[in-house]
Design a protein around this motif. Structure first.
Motif, PDB file in Angstrom:
ATOM      1  N   UNK A   1       0.632  -1.616  23.342  1.00 21.50           N
ATOM      2  CA  UNK A   1       0.690  -2.464  24.539  1.00 21.50           C
ATOM      3  C   UNK A   1       2.033  -3.150  24.675  1.00 21.50           C
ATOM      4  N   UNK A   2       3.108  -2.466  24.285  1.00 19.59           N
ATOM      5  CA  UNK A   2       4.454  -3.026  24.405  1.00 19.59           C
ATOM      6  C   UNK A   2       4.821  -3.982  23.280  1.00 19.59           C
ATOM      7  N   UNK A   3       3.873  -4.275  22.380  1.00 20.83           N
ATOM      8  CA  UNK A   3       4.172  -5.222  21.299  1.00 20.83           C
ATOM      9  C   UNK A   3       4.168  -4.516  19.945  1.00 20.83           C
ATOM     10  N   UNK A   4       5.101  -4.921  19.056  1.00 15.45           N
ATOM     11  CA  UNK A   4       5.109  -4.295  17.733  1.00 15.45           C
ATOM     12  C   UNK A   4       3.914  -4.760  16.897  1.00 15.45           C
ATOM     13  N   UNK A   5       3.306  -3.812  16.189  1.00 14.82           N
ATOM     14  CA  UNK A   5       2.177  -4.177  15.332  1.00 14.82           C
ATOM     15  C   UNK A   5       2.407  -3.544  13.966  1.00 14.82           C
ATOM     16  N   UNK A   6       2.411  -4.374  12.942  1.00 12.95           N
ATOM     17  CA  UNK A   6       2.711  -3.883  11.606  1.00 12.95           C
ATOM     18  C   UNK A   6       1.428  -3.751  10.794  1.00 12.95           C
ATOM     19  N   UNK A   7       1.322  -2.675  10.042  1.00  7.56           N
ATOM     20  CA  UNK A   7       0.176  -2.558   9.128  1.00  7.56           C
ATOM     21  C   UNK A   7       0.670  -1.922   7.841  1.00  7.56           C
ATOM     22  N   UNK A   8      -0.146  -2.002   6.822  1.00  5.46           N
ATOM     23  CA  UNK A   8       0.313  -1.551   5.526  1.00  5.46           C
ATOM     24  C   UNK A   8      -0.762  -0.737   4.819  1.00  5.46           C
ATOM     25  N   UNK A   9      -0.358   0.425   4.327  1.00  2.23           N
ATOM     26  CA  UNK A   9      -1.250   1.223   3.484  1.00  2.23           C
ATOM     27  C   UNK A   9      -0.899   0.828   2.055  1.00  2.23           C
ATOM     28  N   UNK A  10      -1.637  -0.167   1.557  1.00  2.00           N
ATOM     29  CA  UNK A  10      -1.264  -0.771   0.270  1.00  2.00           C
ATOM     30  C   UNK A  10      -2.384  -0.525  -0.724  1.00  2.00           C
TER      31      UNK A  10
ATOM     32  N   UNK B   1      -6.485  -0.618   5.693  1.00  2.00           N
ATOM     33  CA  UNK B   1      -5.564  -0.287   6.788  1.00  2.00           C
ATOM     34  C   UNK B   1      -6.137  -0.756   8.122  1.00  2.00           C
ATOM     35  N   UNK B   2      -5.416  -1.715   8.756  1.00  2.00           N
ATOM     36  CA  UNK B   2      -6.008  -2.377   9.935  1.00  2.00           C
ATOM     37  C   UNK B   2      -6.033  -1.512  11.189  1.00  2.00           C
ATOM     38  N   UNK B   3      -5.144  -0.509  11.264  1.00  2.00           N
ATOM     39  CA  UNK B   3      -5.054   0.249  12.520  1.00  2.00           C
ATOM     40  C   UNK B   3      -6.163   1.295  12.663  1.00  2.00           C
ATOM     41  N   UNK B   4      -7.011   1.447  11.640  1.00  2.00           N
ATOM     42  CA  UNK B   4      -8.079   2.455  11.710  1.00  2.00           C
ATOM     43  C   UNK B   4      -9.441   1.791  11.860  1.00  2.00           C
TER      44      UNK B   4
ATOM     45  N   UNK C   1       2.957  -0.739  -7.137  1.00  2.00           N
ATOM     46  CA  UNK C   1       1.755  -0.128  -6.568  1.00  2.00           C
ATOM     47  C   UNK C   1       2.168   0.592  -5.295  1.00  2.00           C
ATOM     48  N   UNK C   2       1.432   1.655  -4.966  1.00  2.34           N
ATOM     49  CA  UNK C   2       1.782   2.453  -3.797  1.00  2.34           C
ATOM     50  C   UNK C   2       1.642   1.631  -2.514  1.00  2.34           C
ATOM     51  N   UNK C   3       2.687   1.626  -1.703  1.00  2.00           N
ATOM     52  CA  UNK C   3       2.633   0.899  -0.437  1.00  2.00           C
ATOM     53  C   UNK C   3       3.499   1.602   0.609  1.00  2.00           C
ATOM     54  N   UNK C   4       2.908   1.886   1.766  1.00  2.15           N
ATOM     55  CA  UNK C   4       3.675   2.435   2.886  1.00  2.15           C
ATOM     56  C   UNK C   4       3.405   1.546   4.089  1.00  2.15           C
ATOM     57  N   UNK C   5       4.482   1.045   4.696  1.00  6.03           N
ATOM     58  CA  UNK C   5       4.315   0.167   5.861  1.00  6.03           C
ATOM     59  C   UNK C   5       4.478   0.945   7.145  1.00  6.03           C
ATOM     60  N   UNK C   6       3.638   0.636   8.116  1.00  2.46           N
ATOM     61  CA  UNK C   6       3.697   1.288   9.427  1.00  2.46           C
ATOM     62  C   UNK C   6       4.048   0.251  10.480  1.00  2.46           C
ATOM     63  N   UNK C   7       4.862   0.662  11.435  1.00  4.96           N
ATOM     64  CA  UNK C   7       5.150  -0.207  12.572  1.00  4.96           C
ATOM     65  C   UNK C   7       4.809   0.586  13.821  1.00  4.96           C
ATOM     66  N   UNK C   8       3.867   0.086  14.615  1.00  2.00           N
ATOM     67  CA  UNK C   8       3.560   0.808  15.859  1.00  2.00           C
ATOM     68  C   UNK C   8       3.734  -0.143  17.037  1.00  2.00           C
TER      69      UNK C   8
END
Ligand SMILES: Cc1cc2nc3c(=O)[nH]c(=O)nc-3n(C[C@H](O)[C@H](O)[C@H](O)COP(=O)(O)OP(=O)(O)OC[C@H]3O[C@@H](n4cnc5c(N)ncnc54)[C@H](O)[C@@H]3O)c2cc1C
Length: 339
Positions: free
Chosen positions: A103-112, A129-132, A93-100
């Motif tokens: 605030x100085x901390x890594x935050x991972x989210x996934x367009x799954x 998608x949690x970052x939106x 299944x289509x999945x693209x992972x984002x790392x942003x």
């Protein structure tokens, strides 16, 4: 090469360039029984999509086409034809992972995208998608609706940029920055302020609006050179075609609108029955006579093109930076290629 008439009999179709495009054209034509001669300037095939061994680590590193998608129908057919399909890894299944870094901390989210028919899989992927924000997610649906309304009339977007199109469709700065810009950069290799909305709409339509398989990511399990250059060459040569390396085309001579002679840097000359150019625009511009470029409606535009360079940076990390996504092999779990 002396004795042009002998060459002519053997060289019905001459293809200039031994990258993906030239090799695919040569495979297609040899399969149809046409005698093909492929000329490649360098001492190896692959063009911009090739691999090499890194001297320090011994790892095989790719230049070029790192990532393909299920919608690359012609590329995937070419790879199947030459027997390279088992060297590919397909996402289920289509999945693209984002790392942003927030605030100085890594935050991972996934367009799954879940296993739903297209384009519902995309809508569901966006909603997760949690970052939106929810407002952004709902407004993103406007882009899908705009694509439906366009119904293939891409020309209507030819004079506006990706940025103008997305802003006009009510996309906020946040969703453009965190989602659309990444997609536009990755697929068009150009800034949204410059890239054409026409091209971006085509990419979205072909990649995401037709089938779930089209939007899945595909990577090579082996180095790019190993993926296709040897198999393609074997396919061509075992069917009577010829591949000539170190064959740098210096110029083309014309008789009216037809190419009458191909002149190589070595001084050799070839008389083709037909010619396919599979070189980038700047290489084609170099080998065409200036008067041919100026007098042709389709070739005149060659003088207006500009390049948008890509730089690949490969980083080796001591620890994993992400715990998901598709990897070429477990041998290099912590290597990240950036473009
Ligand atoms: C760093 C990088 C990353 C990329 N990442 C991706 C990606 O993730 N996904 C994706 O889909 N695409 C990606 N691309 C784009 C993709 O690699 C190219 O679109 C593709 O390889 C182009 O293939 P081509 O055959 O059209 O041209 P080329 O690969 O450029 O082949 C042209 C060939 O013609 C030869 N040639 C030129 N002039 C002459 C001459 N006068 N005589 C004889 N031969 C000549 C050249 O040596 C070359 O081998 C990337 C490209 C780069 C550079």
């Amino acid at each position: 090469m002396n004795g042009h008439s002998a060459e002519k009999a053997k060289n019905k179709v001459v293809i200039i360039g031994g990258g993906f495009a030239g090799l695919a054209a040569a495979v297609e034509l040899t399969e149809r029984g046409l005698p093909v001669l492929l000329l490649e300037r360098r001492s190896f095939l692959g063009g911009r999509a090739y691999s090499f061994t890194d001297k320090t680590t011994g790892d095989v590193i790719d230049n070029g086409q790192h990532l393909m998608m299920g919608c690359y129908h012609h590329t995937l057919n070419f790879l199947r034809k030459i027997g390279s399909a088992d060297k590919l890894r397909f996402q289920s299944d289509s999945q693209v992972d984002f790392l942003e870094i927030a605030g100085g901390l890594p935050r991972q989210s996934s367009f799954k995208c879940p296993s739903l028919p297209a384009p519902l899989h995309l809508v569901a992927g966006l909603m997760r998608l949690q970052t939106l924000s929810w407002t952004d997610k709902f407004k993103a649906l406007n882009v899908g609706l705009a694509l439906r309304r366009l119904n293939g009339n891409w020309a209507s977007l030819a004079d506006i940029t990706v940025r103008e199109w997305l802003t006009g469709l009510g996309q906020s700065e946040n969703i453009q920055h965190k989602f659309w810009d990444l997609m536009a950069l990755a697929t068009l290799n150009e800034l949204p302020e410059i890239a054409s909305a026409d091209m971006f709409a085509r990419v979205l339509e072909q990649g995401f609006m037709h089938s779930r398989e089209d939007s899945t990511m595909v990577i090579s399990k082996v180095g790019l050179s190993d993926l296709y250059t040897t198999n393609a060459r074997n396919f061509i040569e075992s069917r009577g075609g010829r591949v000539s390396l170190n064959a740098d085309v210096a110029g083309l001579e014309f008789a009216g609108k037809r190419v009458s002679r191909i002149v190589l840097r070595s001084g050799e000359e070839i008389i083709p029955d037909a010619l396919i150019s599979a070189v980038p625009y700047f290489a084609l511009r170099r080998i065409l006579p200036a008067e041919v470029v100026e007098s042709s409606d389709s070739l005149r535009h060659l003088n207006q093109f500009n390049s948008a360079p890509i730089v690949s940076i490969n980083l080796w990390y001591q620890n994993p930076v992400m715990d998901s996504g598709i990897r070429r092999t477990d041998r290099f779990p912590y290597r990240v290629g950036l473009q």
